[in-house]
Design an enzyme around this catalytic site. Structure first.
Site: not given
Length: 304
Positions: A124, A149
């Site tokens: 990501s 995350y």
């Protein structure tokens, strides 16, 4: 094998691979209730009668069930499954560690034991965190994650490096930048904005609307993943998959209003923890190694 295959990116990827006609695809998903599981079931429903498609319901953090359920021989793993969302990870970091770190390790161990030599990992853009060196380059080793995350995605990249070095597994980590398109998750901005405008509901904007994102259409992301499947020059790479353009939240909203031909009702709220002010991909490495070239601009993508 595609993990998270019933989700937004995974289901689009499966459709693409099955249309190519050269693949037998095993889709793994646990229908996590982060959003309505029925949406994910509908994403893969059209492939249920395809003889080249197999679905296995499994949680990747359950190592025992993973090994018991996956009995076929696999040429590669495309690992998309994850607990998603920056803001929710701040509220429940242990669950994100369980799925995103332990789950990735389970799959790498599966690849080691089954002698699977190609592993494509969905990382990501959030790993860059608050980083003023824009556009963000894979060469920049200073990562500043500001959410659990993002930290779990860095962990996945590092575990991949370890298994690549120890066991010769080719590990390609693709840092994806704000993917949008058909089947986009309902918690993401474009989905929420469109739904609210259509239903004459107000939109919540956090901050002043000047945060910037590198919006990347899902078909372009699929092309990057597909190229990574064939990549064979080196054993370990981290590659940005973005659009190399940044758009403010207010600019995005104007573009959506134009596509819908309808004005939005806006409610401003304070900025939220975990949100970065800017994402911006340097895609030179993707062009060089994967022949990657995004084709879809924001307006065209919104119309689709």
């Amino acid at each position: 094998m595609i993990t998270g295959g019933a989700g937004f990116i995974g289901s689009n990827l499966i459709d693409f691979l099955l249309k190519e006609g050269d693949w037998c695809v095993t889709c793994i998903d646990n229908f996590d209730n982060f959003y309505d599981p029925e949406i994910k079931r509908s994403n893969i429903k059209n492939n249920s009668n395809n003889s080249n498609f197999k679905f296995i319901e499994c949680d990747i953090s359950d190592s025992k069930k993973l090994f018991e359920s996956l009995t076929d021989n696999y040429d590669l793993i495309i690992h998309l499954a994850a607990k998603a969302g920056v803001r929710p990870s701040i509220l429940n970091p242990l669950e994100y560690e369980r799925v995103n770190v332990k789950g990735t390790l389970n799959l790498l161990e599966f690849a080691r034991q089954k002698k699977i030599k190609q592993f494509v990992f969905a990382s990501s853009s959030s790993v860059y965190g608050v980083n003023s060196n824009v556009p963000w380059s894979e060469k920049d080793l200073a990562l500043f994650p500001i959410s659990p995350y993002a930290a779990t995605k860095i962990s996945g990249e590092l575990l991949g490096y370890t298994y690549s070095k120890l066991y010769g597994i080719r590990f390609i980590a693709l840092r994806l930048f704000t993917v949008f398109g058909p089947r986009q998750r309902p918690d993401l901005a474009i989905h929420k904005f469109v739904k609210s405008i259509i239903n004459n509901q107000s939109i919540t904007l956090y901050g002043d609307g000047n945060t910037r994102r590198d919006y990347t259409y899902v078909d372009d992301v699929i092309s990057g993943i597909r190229s990574a499947v064939d990549y064979s020059k080196t054993l370990y790479e981290i590659i940005n998959i973005g659009n190399n353009k940044t758009v403010t939240l207010l600019e995005l909203l104007v573009a959506i209003e134009q596509v819908l031909d309808k004005k939005a009702l806006i409610e401003y709220m304070p900025e939220q923890s975990g949100d970065v002010p800017l994402t911006y991909a340097n895609i030179e490495k993707a062009k060089l190694l994967l022949n990657y070239c995004p084709q879809t601009d924001l307006k065209t993508g919104l119309e689709k």
